[in-house]
Design an enzyme around this catalytic site. Structure first.
Site, short mmCIF file in Angstrom:
data_model
loop_
_atom_site.label_atom_id
_atom_site.label_comp_id
_atom_site.label_asym_id
_atom_site.label_seq_id
_atom_site.Cartn_x
_atom_site.Cartn_y
_atom_site.Cartn_z
N GLY A 141 0.83 -1.22 0.00
CA GLY A 141 0.00 0.00 0.00
C GLY A 141 0.86 1.26 0.00
O GLY A 141 0.41 2.32 -0.43
N GLY A 173 14.38 -5.14 -2.07
CA GLY A 173 14.87 -5.63 -3.35
C GLY A 173 15.89 -4.68 -3.97
O GLY A 173 15.97 -3.50 -3.62
N GLU A 181 6.71 30.21 3.11
CA GLU A 181 6.82 29.76 1.72
C GLU A 181 7.78 30.69 0.97
O GLU A 181 7.62 31.90 1.00
CB GLU A 181 5.43 29.78 1.06
CG GLU A 181 5.41 29.54 -0.43
CD GLU A 181 6.09 28.24 -0.86
OE1 GLU A 181 5.64 27.16 -0.43
OE2 GLU A 181 7.08 28.31 -1.62
N ARG A 204 8.93 16.05 -2.04
CA ARG A 204 9.31 14.65 -1.89
C ARG A 204 10.29 14.25 -2.99
O ARG A 204 10.11 14.60 -4.15
CB ARG A 204 8.06 13.77 -1.91
CG ARG A 204 7.17 14.06 -0.70
CD ARG A 204 5.99 13.16 -0.61
NE ARG A 204 6.31 11.75 -0.49
CZ ARG A 204 6.60 11.10 0.64
NH1 ARG A 204 6.64 11.74 1.79
NH2 ARG A 204 6.84 9.81 0.63
N HIS A 244 -30.03 20.81 -8.42
CA HIS A 244 -30.14 22.02 -7.61
C HIS A 244 -30.69 21.66 -6.25
O HIS A 244 -31.66 20.89 -6.18
CB HIS A 244 -31.09 23.00 -8.30
CG HIS A 244 -31.35 24.23 -7.50
ND1 HIS A 244 -30.42 25.25 -7.38
CD2 HIS A 244 -32.44 24.62 -6.78
CE1 HIS A 244 -30.94 26.22 -6.63
NE2 HIS A 244 -32.16 25.86 -6.25
#
Ligand SMILES: Cc1cc2nc3c(=O)[nH]c(=O)nc-3n(C[C@H](O)[C@H](O)[C@H](O)COP(=O)(O)OP(=O)(O)OC[C@H]3O[C@@H](n4cnc5c(N)ncnc54)[C@H](O)[C@@H]3O)c2cc1C
Length: 459
Positions: A43, A118, A201, A266, A436
């Site tokens: 996952g 692996g 930021e 990332r 609506h």
């Protein structure tokens, strides 16, 4: 390389996250023999450290806000506190059930699930704990990790999203370093849980990959929610003493906090896995592929976050399915990266697809733009939310961008993606009837207006 039949597969997949397991499931459906190698939990990031747990936190945050805001709807509610152990139990319960379901799903197919780390030891061989798995095709799907900045060590009260997902307390003051998707989602959660939040930021605006109008509206909404943010500022350093983190900016300012969340992007997990030794071209850690997700080495494919582009789970799913079908000889249509929906689940929610206004101008030259304010939408008034649906179309041509912000807008992205991917004209969408009152109706109203027949909108 000698290979026994039980160790030879049509596809060997390295990494069991969104991209890898989707590829395994589809390949098995198509009757291919598959080995799926995973060193952690099946996952991957999305299920265990990304999409699912963060959205559970965001839902708990919404519940907290609903409790706070009952009065404005005439319902007497009070917000008491957030019990992080219960929040975490709820979140972990969601993840746990999905994890169990996914394990069952993989088990139910004929997939050889190989636990362990692996490494690509030859162009068609993945080695796991001494076992050599030979693939007629190999799919690299090793995903991504949370980056930090040079000199900024993760530990203690300086953390990435990985650690922030398991907090057992609500910090009083949080600094969020990075105003991208992960940063603004966590800022939104912390604020709703009761923290004082400041986002830092370096770029001129929050969610800088979105259309500029979206950033402006998000900033307006965050101001209203008293989420502090500083754009165009550079981080200089951070020091921890006791329970306090001092965050300093290049401007000379310092901000004291109980927690510094580092959300600066990332990076691809590709180092030391033998990719380059096998001849695979890697650029700054990312695996380069052509549009059919083939690397430069025949028989080696790559999917998910290690491939440059949007780092989204549903992109990984789509790429995984694509590669399985490609290997099975189905010649699937190439994935249009611009046709991948993007949702940021902060409050207010952001959803978009296709080109921003600036990108569309660059790509198509003449364009038309229409902004439909949620102020005219019945359901938005009921929910007391603000925002808009912004459409970008080629002049006299199809809609090439949809940009939405406001409550529950994430759920509207499904129709937006049909509009974009089917190259609909505004008049095509104007023909469709939207229920609506719904938030979805705003999408219909925007198209009515762009088709020249506005209903609840001033031209
Ligand atoms: C906080 C956060 C929130 C997010 N929210 C969303 C969201 O709401 N919606 C969305 O679409 N996306 C979201 N994402 C992004 C999403 O999680 C990723 O795009 C997605 O998980 C990428 O899938 P992947 O298969 O490329 O990699 P991953 O999911 O990272 O999986 C890679 C797998 O490979 C395994 N692996 C690595 N190296 C080896 C090795 N050598 N041997 C064996 N196994 C190995 C890893 O253990 C891992 O399980 C979020 C991410 C984060 C961090």
């Amino acid at each position: 390389m000698s290979a026994t039949a039980e160790n030879t597969f049509d596809i060997v997949i390295l990494g069991g996250g969104s991209g890898g397991y989707a590829c395994a499931l589809r390949a098995a459906e198509l009757g291919l023999s598959v080995a799926l190698v995973e060193k952690g939990k099946l996952g991957g990031t999305c299920l265990h450290m990304g999409c699912i747990p963060t959205k559970a936190l965001l839902h708990a945050a919404e519940v907290a806000d609903t409790a706070r805001e009952g009065e404005q709807f005439g319902v007497r509610t009070t917000f008491e506190s957030v019990d992080m152990s219960r929040v975490n139990a709820y979140k972990d319960g969601v993840v746990g059930r999905l994890y169990k379901g996914l394990q069952g799903l993989v088990k139910s197919k004929s997939i050889e699930y190989v636990e362990g780390e692996g490494r690509l030891v030859a162009k068609n061989v993945v080695e796991v704990a001494g076992r050599q798995l030979v693939g007629k095709n190999v799919v690299l799907a090793t995903g991504s990790y949370a980056k930090t900045l040079p000199g900024l060590d993760i530990g203690g009260r300086i953390m990435t999203s990985n650690e922030a997902l398991f907090l057992d307390y609500v910090p009083a003051r949080v600094v969020v370093l990075g105003g991208g998707v992960i940063g603004v989602e966590f800022a939104s959660v912390f604020k709703s849980f009761g923290s004082e939040v400041t986002i830092i930021e370096a770029l001129p605006r929050l969610v800088a990959a979105e259309d500029e109008a979206i950033s402006k509206q998000l900033e307006r909404s965050f101001r209203k929610r008293k989420i502090n943010f500083k754009t165009n500022v550079k981080f200089a350093g951070a020091t921890q003493t006791g329970d306090v983190v001092q965050v300093s900016l290049e401007s000379g300012e310092t901000i004291e906090a109980d927690l510094l969340l580092v959300s600066v992007g990332r990076g691809p997990v590709t180092a030391g896995l033998g990719y380059e030794e096998a001849g695979v071209t890697v650029d700054r850690g990312f695996v380069l592929t052509n549009e059919r997700l083939q690397t430069n080495v025949e028989g080696i494919y790559a999917v998910g976050d290690i491939v440059p582009g949007l780092q989204l789970a549903h992109r990984g799913f789509a790429q995984g399915i694509f590669v399985a079908e490609q290997v099975a000889g189905l010649n699937p249509p190439v994935i249009d990266e611009m046709g991948i929906p993007r949702v940021t689940y902060c409050d207010p929610e952001i959803a978009s697809i296709g080109y921003t206004e600036v990108q569309a101008k660059e790509k198509f030259g003449q364009i038309e733009v229409y902004d439909y304010s949620l102020g005219g939408n019945g359901k938005s008034q009921i929910l007391a939310t603000q925002g808009f649906v912004k459409l970008v179309r080629q002049k006299d041509g199809p809609v090439v961008g949809v940009h939405m912000i406001g409550a529950r807008m994430g759920e509207q992205v499904g129709e937006a993606q049909l509009i974009y991917n089917w190259e609909a004209l505004p008049s095509d969408v104007a023909q469709l009837i939207h229920a609506h009152p719904t938030q979805n109706e705003a999408l219909g109203e925007a198209h009515l207006a762009l088709a020249g027949k506005p209903l609840h909108a001033h031209a």
